[in-house]
Design an enzyme around this catalytic site. Structure first.
Site, mmCIF file in Angstrom:
data_model
loop_
_atom_site.group_PDB
_atom_site.id
_atom_site.type_symbol
_atom_site.label_atom_id
_atom_site.label_comp_id
_atom_site.label_asym_id
_atom_site.label_seq_id
_atom_site.Cartn_x
_atom_site.Cartn_y
_atom_site.Cartn_z
ATOM 1 N N GLU A 273 0.886 -1.165 0.000
ATOM 2 C CA GLU A 273 0.000 0.000 0.000
ATOM 3 C C GLU A 273 0.920 1.209 0.000
ATOM 4 O O GLU A 273 1.562 1.523 1.001
ATOM 5 C CB GLU A 273 -0.905 -0.035 1.234
ATOM 6 C CG GLU A 273 -2.167 0.807 1.081
ATOM 7 C CD GLU A 273 -1.945 2.271 1.388
ATOM 8 O OE1 GLU A 273 -1.754 3.058 0.426
ATOM 9 O OE2 GLU A 273 -1.950 2.630 2.567
ATOM 10 N N CYS B 271 -1.918 9.176 2.636
ATOM 11 C CA CYS B 271 -1.644 8.745 1.266
ATOM 12 C C CYS B 271 -2.839 8.925 0.342
ATOM 13 O O CYS B 271 -2.673 9.062 -0.869
ATOM 14 C CB CYS B 271 -1.188 7.275 1.262
ATOM 15 S SG CYS B 271 -2.367 6.154 2.045
ATOM 16 N N GLU C 8 4.341 13.027 -4.568
ATOM 17 C CA GLU C 8 3.652 13.049 -3.283
ATOM 18 C C GLU C 8 4.450 13.889 -2.287
ATOM 19 O O GLU C 8 5.601 13.588 -1.990
ATOM 20 C CB GLU C 8 3.492 11.620 -2.765
ATOM 21 C CG GLU C 8 2.663 11.515 -1.503
ATOM 22 C CD GLU C 8 2.444 10.079 -1.072
ATOM 23 O OE1 GLU C 8 1.315 9.751 -0.668
ATOM 24 O OE2 GLU C 8 3.399 9.284 -1.143
#
Length: 498
Positions: free
Chosen positions: A270, A304, A402
């Protein structure tokens, strides 16, 4: 080394903390006696120490997990698993204030978010998995048929996958620890959990409660804390480990895939996200923008699945920017122990400097509408101001990478097709959102976004029984739901004479 430490002024004096690891049913120090410091990101104070494991400690934990899987009834006795996991959940509920105080102290997570983003969901996930241990259908038999010259009624059987190495991050430490160990243990696997070194007590507390309040067989759950990346590598490469599950950055996920290749382990990842929020021309901006801008700032943007790209129709672009700015102006970094705070510090100095560097880059890649930089409200601590950057090219660095901080980048679009193309222009595919007055049409747009999860008009997709995970480089496999439970099961087909 004593199991608990003196209280820091930033933590409630009654907080129960644990510095030792859990290996083979015992709370233990590192074999070497080494420890590493646990630092409060809101004050930069050392709030205690934790056992600093080395390779020999990881080896002992893997050995204990292997023996527990091979020689106890854990993998075959579903009722035992259900009972023990509910015992653990009961203990967690009793000590929920301690667990919350630990998460706030070591992760800087605002206490206002504990009930629906940290402690509460973690305990709920454990109870859901515990019940599934006994209600799941592990075998099913097919009708009789002719196959390969025989009359047969095949059985398909699901069996526990084996020893699981679980490696977790620091942003939602208790909750993410539970999303790993709850389904794995409920499915009959044994586990070695390695938490992030920034948030070790969110794991060691689980070990303490398991030892003191449950009938869990020795070796079923092991918790290894370490400041050494080599310990994580040992877990991923050891042939006694059958499954690796990891939550963290995509860069680290790639390295894990390389590390597990020689032993061909099942690997669940993940990873990162750079999700887009599409505001359709008919959307209620007064409802959409507070949701989008507020969620990006929550927990200092350290999530996230946050929608950090704001896609606005050009006809309503400036209106949307002003609403987002108004929301962000009212969200100021503050003390995470204050129940009115939604933005605490980022987790450590490295992340603090990383976020600030992206903010500086944003000044050259877009137009700063609001905020940015370090907070001048705090003399100490890793606090950054929320930032809204407009006129960002979809291919710009701040629109593609990110940041993991409270930074929202705004991108205008002219047509719905262009908005969908921009949203899908990413190496990630974890989440997203669509806002529109016509819900059916918004759902149709959501179906065209290549992500594993997506929200329409702010409706939640997170639930114990709903799978979570991403497309592309946002990961492999799923957590939560039946799909997440089955990641820890192997499939066996048996031919039975009709």
């Amino acid at each position: 080394m004593d199991g608990t430490t003196e209280s820091d002024s930033h933590m409630n004096a009654l907080v129960l903390r644990e510095s030792r690891m859990l290996i083979n049913g015992q709370l233990v120090d590192a074999t070497s006696g080494r420890v590493f410091e646990n630092i409060d990101p809101a004050t930069e104070n050392v709030i205690g120490v934790t056992a600093d494991a080395a390779i020999e400690d990881a080896d002992a934990a893997i050995g204990a997990a292997r023996r527990a899987f091979d020689s106890t009834d854990w993998s075959t006795d579903a009722e035992l698993r259900r009972r023990v996991l509910h015992q653990l959940a009961d203990a967690m509920e009793k000590h929920a204030p301690d667990l919350g105080a630990v998460v706030t102290a070591e992760a800087g997570a605002p206490i206002a978010l504990h009930d629906h983003m940290q402690i509460g969901p973690g305990i709920s996930a454990l109870r859901w998995a515990a019940d599934l241990a006994t209600t799941y259908e592990y075998e099913r038999q097919f009708p009789a048929r002719s196959a390969l010259g025989t009359e047969t009624r095949p059985i398909v059987r699901k069996e526990s996958a084996g020893v699981v190495a679980a490696i977790t991050p620091w942003n939602y430490p208790f909750y993410l620890n539970m999303t790993k160990i709850a389904p794995a243990l409920a499915a009959g696997c044994t586990v070695v959990l390695k938490p992030a070194p920034d948030t070790p007590w969110s794991a060691t507390m689980i070990g303490k409660l398991a030892v003191e309040h449950t009938d869990m067989p020795a070796g079923v759950l092991n918790i290894v804390t370490s400041s050494d990346n080599a310990v994580g590598e040992a877990l991923t490469t050891d042939p006694r480990v059958d499954v690796v599950t990891f939550t963290g950055s995509t860069a680290t996920g790639r390295r894990i895939l390389t590390a597990v290749a020689p032993t061909v382990k099942r690997t669940l990842l993940e990873l990162g996200g750079k999700s887009a929020a599409i505001v359709l021309p008919d959307a209620d901006l007064q409802a959409a923008l507070p949701y989008i801008a507020g969620s990006v700032c929550s927990h200092a943007g350290q999530g996230c699945a946050l929608t950090t790209r704001l896609l606005l129709p050009r006809s309503r672009y400036e209106e949307g920017l002003q609403l987002a700015k108004t929301v962000m102006e009212h969200l100021v970094p503050g003390d995470p122990t204050d129940p009115t705070t939604l933005i605490g510090p980022v987790v450590n100095r490295t992340q603090f400097e990383r976020v600030l560097s992206y903010m500086e880059l944003g000044r050259t890649e877009g137009r700063v509408v609001f905020g940015g930089g370090r907070s001048n409200r705090h003399e100490r601590g890793f606090f950054v101001n929320p930032m809204l950057i407009a006129d960002v090219d979809p291919g710009a660095t701040i629109a593609q990478e990110e940041i993991f901080g409270p930074v929202l980048v705004a991108i205008p679009y002219d047509t719905e097709e262009q908005a969908i193309e921009i949203a899908n222009n990413s190496l990630y595919g974890l989440s997203g959102s669509v806002f529109g007055a016509d819900v059916a049409h918004a759902v149709d747009v959501a179906r065209r976004i290549r992500t594993g999860t997506i929200a329409v008009n702010g409706a939640a997709f997170m639930s114990d029984d709903v799978p979570f995970g991403g497309y592309r480089q946002s990961g492999l496999g799923r957590e939560h739901g039946i799909e997440g439970f089955e990641e820890f099961l192997e499939t066996k087909s048996i031919g039975v004479p009709a």
